[in-house]
Write a protein that holds these residues in place. Sequence first.
Motif, PDB file in Angstrom:
ATOM      1  N   MET A   1       0.821  -1.163   0.000  1.00  0.00           N
ATOM      2  CA  MET A   1       0.000   0.000   0.000  1.00  0.00           C
ATOM      3  C   MET A   1       0.879   1.245   0.000  1.00  0.00           C
ATOM      4  N   GLY A   2       0.452   2.337  -0.721  1.00  0.00           N
ATOM      5  CA  GLY A   2       1.240   3.552  -0.847  1.00  0.00           C
ATOM      6  C   GLY A   2       1.242   4.377   0.422  1.00  0.00           C
ATOM      7  N   LYS A   3       2.244   5.261   0.499  1.00  0.00           N
ATOM      8  CA  LYS A   3       2.350   6.129   1.661  1.00  0.00           C
ATOM      9  C   LYS A   3       1.397   7.313   1.513  1.00  0.00           C
ATOM     10  N   VAL A   4       0.933   7.769   2.599  1.00  0.00           N
ATOM     11  CA  VAL A   4       0.068   8.938   2.610  1.00  0.00           C
ATOM     12  C   VAL A   4       0.967  10.179   2.660  1.00  0.00           C
ATOM     13  N   ARG A   5       0.765  11.074   1.703  1.00  0.00           N
ATOM     14  CA  ARG A   5       1.563  12.297   1.689  1.00  0.00           C
ATOM     15  C   ARG A   5       0.999  13.283   2.671  1.00  0.00           C
ATOM     16  N   LYS A   6       1.896  13.865   3.400  1.00  0.00           N
ATOM     17  CA  LYS A   6       1.472  14.842   4.385  1.00  0.00           C
ATOM     18  C   LYS A   6       1.596  16.233   3.744  1.00  0.00           C
ATOM     19  N   LYS A   7       0.518  16.959   3.657  1.00  0.00           N
ATOM     20  CA  LYS A   7       0.503  18.279   3.028  1.00  0.00           C
ATOM     21  C   LYS A   7       0.761  19.338   4.093  1.00  0.00           C
TER      22      LYS A   7
END
Length: 165
Positions: A1-7
């Motif tokens: 599963m991909g990483k969640v980008r932190k904005k």
Amino acid sequence: MGKVRKKTKNTFNYSVNRKKLKRKAQKKAAPRITCDEIRNAWNDAKSVASNLADMGLASDPNKALPIHGNKAKNAEQSQVRKPYVLEELKALASLPSKKTMGISSDMVLYVRHMVENYGENYKAMARDEQNYYQDTPKQIQRKVNLYKRHHPAEYQALITSRTKQ
């Protein structure tokens, strides 16, 4: 599963004075000096009034030529540090102008056609096919007179060539 980008959140910068930034941007975007002579002698570190005074020009005509002859002010203005600017401007002003207010090229062609074909018969000119704007004889006469004033030699050549035919 991909990483969640932190904005990262856009936060307001309180340490920047936006009013000053706007003034600075407006000053930079101010109209450029179109006169080459003045632009070359301009000093950005000085104010407008002091720059013009150095060149021998007036920033305020009311102060330059006061009604009540104040001799102190006139003596102040005689200190011209950049006299070459005035000399260049005078030389430029003394040259004959290249632009002349007058007749458009379309109107020149129109009048030439009318005079070549009809001479000075303005009623016949008014009925011509090339009279697109439906000018009256009086309006055509005004245009021909304007052409006469601006191009007298060419008009005489048109009239003489018409009489020879």
